[in-house]
Design a protein around this motif. Sequence first.
Motif, PDB file in Angstrom:
ATOM      1  N   THR A   1      92.185 -13.602   4.775  1.00 28.36           N
ATOM      2  CA  THR A   1      91.620 -14.409   5.858  1.00 28.36           C
ATOM      3  C   THR A   1      90.193 -14.809   5.533  1.00 28.36           C
ATOM      4  O   THR A   1      89.800 -15.971   5.699  1.00 28.36           O
ATOM      5  CB  THR A   1      91.683 -13.647   7.194  1.00 28.36           C
ATOM      6  N   LEU A   2      89.398 -13.873   5.045  1.00 26.79           N
ATOM      7  CA  LEU A   2      88.015 -14.182   4.675  1.00 26.79           C
ATOM      8  C   LEU A   2      87.985 -15.211   3.549  1.00 26.79           C
ATOM      9  O   LEU A   2      87.229 -16.187   3.620  1.00 26.79           O
ATOM     10  CB  LEU A   2      87.265 -12.924   4.262  1.00 26.79           C
ATOM     11  N   SER A   3      88.799 -15.029   2.540  1.00 23.59           N
ATOM     12  CA  SER A   3      88.839 -15.981   1.423  1.00 23.59           C
ATOM     13  C   SER A   3      89.206 -17.375   1.906  1.00 23.59           C
ATOM     14  O   SER A   3      88.633 -18.373   1.464  1.00 23.59           O
ATOM     15  CB  SER A   3      89.846 -15.527   0.367  1.00 23.59           C
ATOM     16  N   CYS A   4      90.161 -17.429   2.831  1.00 21.98           N
ATOM     17  CA  CYS A   4      90.577 -18.708   3.411  1.00 21.98           C
ATOM     18  C   CYS A   4      89.424 -19.370   4.165  1.00 21.98           C
ATOM     19  O   CYS A   4      89.186 -20.566   4.033  1.00 21.98           O
ATOM     20  CB  CYS A   4      91.763 -18.469   4.339  1.00 21.98           C
ATOM     21  N   ARG A   5      88.719 -18.593   4.943  1.00 20.52           N
ATOM     22  CA  ARG A   5      87.586 -19.136   5.700  1.00 20.52           C
ATOM     23  C   ARG A   5      86.501 -19.666   4.780  1.00 20.52           C
ATOM     24  O   ARG A   5      85.931 -20.730   5.016  1.00 20.52           O
ATOM     25  CB  ARG A   5      87.022 -18.065   6.639  1.00 20.52           C
TER      26      ARG A   5
ATOM     27  N   LYS B   1      89.896 -21.836  13.198  1.00 22.35           N
ATOM     28  CA  LYS B   1      89.137 -23.087  13.251  1.00 22.35           C
ATOM     29  C   LYS B   1      87.837 -22.796  13.978  1.00 22.35           C
ATOM     30  O   LYS B   1      87.804 -22.072  14.954  1.00 22.35           O
ATOM     31  CB  LYS B   1      89.900 -24.182  14.003  1.00 22.35           C
ATOM     32  N   ASP B   2      86.777 -23.389  13.496  1.00 28.26           N
ATOM     33  CA  ASP B   2      85.457 -23.117  14.054  1.00 28.26           C
ATOM     34  C   ASP B   2      84.755 -24.434  14.312  1.00 28.26           C
ATOM     35  O   ASP B   2      84.378 -25.127  13.386  1.00 28.26           O
ATOM     36  CB  ASP B   2      84.672 -22.262  13.053  1.00 28.26           C
ATOM     37  N   LYS B   3      84.598 -24.773  15.555  1.00 27.07           N
ATOM     38  CA  LYS B   3      83.990 -26.056  15.917  1.00 27.07           C
ATOM     39  C   LYS B   3      82.476 -26.071  15.740  1.00 27.07           C
ATOM     40  O   LYS B   3      81.897 -27.074  15.403  1.00 27.07           O
ATOM     41  CB  LYS B   3      84.324 -26.400  17.376  1.00 27.07           C
TER      42      LYS B   3
ATOM     43  N   TYR C   1      95.699 -23.992   4.599  1.00 29.19           N
ATOM     44  CA  TYR C   1      96.492 -24.136   5.816  1.00 29.19           C
ATOM     45  C   TYR C   1      97.107 -22.829   6.292  1.00 29.19           C
ATOM     46  O   TYR C   1      97.658 -22.770   7.376  1.00 29.19           O
ATOM     47  CB  TYR C   1      97.575 -25.190   5.607  1.00 29.19           C
ATOM     48  N   ASN C   2      97.024 -21.764   5.488  1.00 30.73           N
ATOM     49  CA  ASN C   2      97.551 -20.469   5.913  1.00 30.73           C
ATOM     50  C   ASN C   2      96.648 -19.815   6.936  1.00 30.73           C
ATOM     51  O   ASN C   2      97.028 -18.855   7.589  1.00 30.73           O
ATOM     52  CB  ASN C   2      97.714 -19.536   4.712  1.00 30.73           C
ATOM     53  N   CYS C   3      95.446 -20.314   7.043  1.00 31.07           N
ATOM     54  CA  CYS C   3      94.458 -19.716   7.941  1.00 31.07           C
ATOM     55  C   CYS C   3      94.518 -20.417   9.295  1.00 31.07           C
ATOM     56  O   CYS C   3      94.339 -21.627   9.363  1.00 31.07           O
ATOM     57  CB  CYS C   3      93.078 -19.857   7.313  1.00 31.07           C
TER      58      CYS C   3
ATOM     59  N   PHE D   1      80.214 -16.375   6.008  1.00 28.74           N
ATOM     60  CA  PHE D   1      79.529 -16.676   4.761  1.00 28.74           C
ATOM     61  C   PHE D   1      78.433 -15.654   4.472  1.00 28.74           C
ATOM     62  O   PHE D   1      78.327 -15.137   3.354  1.00 28.74           O
ATOM     63  CB  PHE D   1      78.935 -18.084   4.809  1.00 28.74           C
ATOM     64  N   LEU D   2      77.613 -15.335   5.468  1.00 23.46           N
ATOM     65  CA  LEU D   2      76.513 -14.390   5.255  1.00 23.46           C
ATOM     66  C   LEU D   2      77.018 -12.987   4.935  1.00 23.46           C
ATOM     67  O   LEU D   2      76.419 -12.299   4.102  1.00 23.46           O
ATOM     68  CB  LEU D   2      75.587 -14.357   6.476  1.00 23.46           C
TER      69      LEU D   2
END
Length: 94
Positions: free
Chosen positions: A41-45, A8-10, A3-5, A19-20
């Motif tokens: 941020t990357l880790s959260c995603r 959002k990506d629809k 939730y810290n991130c 990911f890549l």
Amino acid sequence: MCYNCLWKDKNGIVSAEVFLAAAREENFTHAAEQLHITQPTLSCRIADFEEKLGVKLFTRSNHNIILTEDGRLLKRRAQEILNLAEKTKQDFLT
């Protein structure tokens, strides 16, 4: 869920790109630098993406990450999706 991130990506395209980058670099810090975002941020995603998919994509250690079997499958599929998205974009521009 992370939730810290605020991200959002629809459509999943951003998730696939993040990911890549992590899969290519085999390191969250290096992938984050490449994407011009912070490592947290990357880790959260990635954590959110794993939760949405219901699988672990990486085995994590102190200095690197290794794709799991599910991660290797997703890497192939994600690259196909991004290639198709780019081709479709080009089709409309020409």
